[in-house]
Design a protein around this motif. Structure first.
Motif, mmCIF file in Angstrom:
data_model
loop_
_atom_site.group_PDB
_atom_site.id
_atom_site.type_symbol
_atom_site.label_atom_id
_atom_site.label_comp_id
_atom_site.label_asym_id
_atom_site.label_seq_id
_atom_site.Cartn_x
_atom_site.Cartn_y
_atom_site.Cartn_z
ATOM 1 N N ASN A 96 0.849 -1.195 0.000
ATOM 2 C CA ASN A 96 0.000 0.000 0.000
ATOM 3 C C ASN A 96 0.883 1.243 0.000
ATOM 4 N N PRO A 97 0.312 2.424 -0.257
ATOM 5 C CA PRO A 97 1.114 3.653 -0.311
ATOM 6 C C PRO A 97 1.826 3.981 0.991
ATOM 7 N N ARG A 98 1.254 3.600 2.125
ATOM 8 C CA ARG A 98 1.885 3.882 3.414
ATOM 9 C C ARG A 98 3.245 3.195 3.513
ATOM 10 N N GLN A 99 3.329 1.962 3.050
ATOM 11 C CA GLN A 99 4.608 1.258 3.031
ATOM 12 C C GLN A 99 5.627 2.038 2.213
ATOM 13 N N SER A 100 5.214 2.467 1.039
ATOM 14 C CA SER A 100 6.109 3.201 0.150
ATOM 15 C C SER A 100 6.601 4.486 0.803
ATOM 16 N N ASP A 101 5.693 5.198 1.457
ATOM 17 C CA ASP A 101 6.067 6.462 2.117
ATOM 18 C C ASP A 101 7.090 6.232 3.217
#
Length: 291
Positions: A96-101
């Protein structure tokens, strides 16, 4: 036909491996390998990270998939090492985007998001005899703090029968060695998990409310719900978001005063289809970037 090699270290359960192989087999020659294999002849090399010091050939397209962030202890430090030491790939994949951030790769490498999914054998088996009160499926390492949930259940219902499915760890086995009602099933093939789930009255979804567990998808929750189990568990940011979107029988383990009565859990077929591995992979849009 181009070749696609998935590379992993066999340290974690990766049900997505078989799903990927099935999904891409119509377009690529798919191989699954370990890091010590000769990888130089493949067109696409897809790593489940980890640390890999592989030096790619000029013709190769490299994928780094972060199926999960690093786990405690020193989780954030280990993630920083991944950021600094791993080579620059052609594509990164996150849940998910949170992981990427949080991993903070400050470059222009393309990103795709692929959430956790389910195999088609996770279904409700009607009229199955119930043989245990509570079942837990998943990791039992110390960072999961599973004893907190088990102890809470035992205080509320001392003789509750519990099945723990997954690789057992010594500290938990020692802790509960005198509890005849707690059974360590061990690791079983993914295809056999639904048979066990359908013999339970509740699923136990305990995920420590700490980085990185609290914002990553709880695959066990999807599995329980797909098999029609009401769930006892704790609250995390991901759980709260999930329950906002799906109205289910979920009992907060930290708020229970009496043992709940199990009720039927049903989810629309289109929702279950959206959770399937094949749909999760299709939704990620890999075809728009893979050679």
């Amino acid at each position: 036909m181009k070749s696609l090699c998935f590379v992993h270290q066999s340290k974690a359960q990766l049900p997505e491996l078989q799903a990927y192989a099935e999904y891409f087999r119509h377009k690529y020659q798919v191989v699954i390998n370990t890091p010590d294999a000769n990888l130089q002849g493949y067109d696409i090399v897809w790593f489940f990270m980890g640390y890999f010091h592989y030096k790619p050939q000029p013709h190769q397209f490299i994928v780094h998939e972060y199926a999960s962030l690093s786990t405690p202890p020193f989780a954030r430090f280990k993630d920083q090492l991944k950021q600094m030491l791993n080579i620059r790939p052609h594509l990164r994949v996150f849940q998910n985007p949170r992981q990427s951030d949080l991993l903070q790769f400050n470059d222009d490498v393309p990103v795709r998001y692929r959430d956790m999914g389910l195999s088609g054998h996770f279904t409700t088996q009607l009229y199955t005899d119930k043989k245990c009160d509570l079942i837990y499926v998943g990791s039992m390492n110390k960072s999961r703090q599973l004893e907190r949930a088990i102890d809470t259940v035992l205080k509320l219902r001392p003789h509750a029968s519990m099945w723990l499915v997954g690789q057992p760890v010594a500290y938990l086995q020692r802790r509960y060695q005198h509890h005849a009602n707690i059974r360590f099933i061990g690791a079983v093939p993914n295809s056999q998990i639904p048979q066990l789930l359908n013999q339970a009255r509740f699923g136990l979804n305990y995920v420590p409310d700490v980085y990185p567990y609290n914002f990553q998808t709880s695959t066990k929750m999807l599995e329980y719900v797909a098999c029609g189990l009401p769930v006892i568990g704790n609250r995390t940011a991901w759980v709260n978001s999930f329950l906002t979107n799906h109205k289910l029988q979920y009992h907060d383990i930290n708020q229970l005063k009496i043992w709940p009565t199990p009720g039927a859990v049903t989810v629309a077929s289109e929702v279950l289809q959206s959770w399937s591995w094949q749909q999760r992979i299709a939704d990620a849009g890999f075809e728009t970037i893979l050679p």
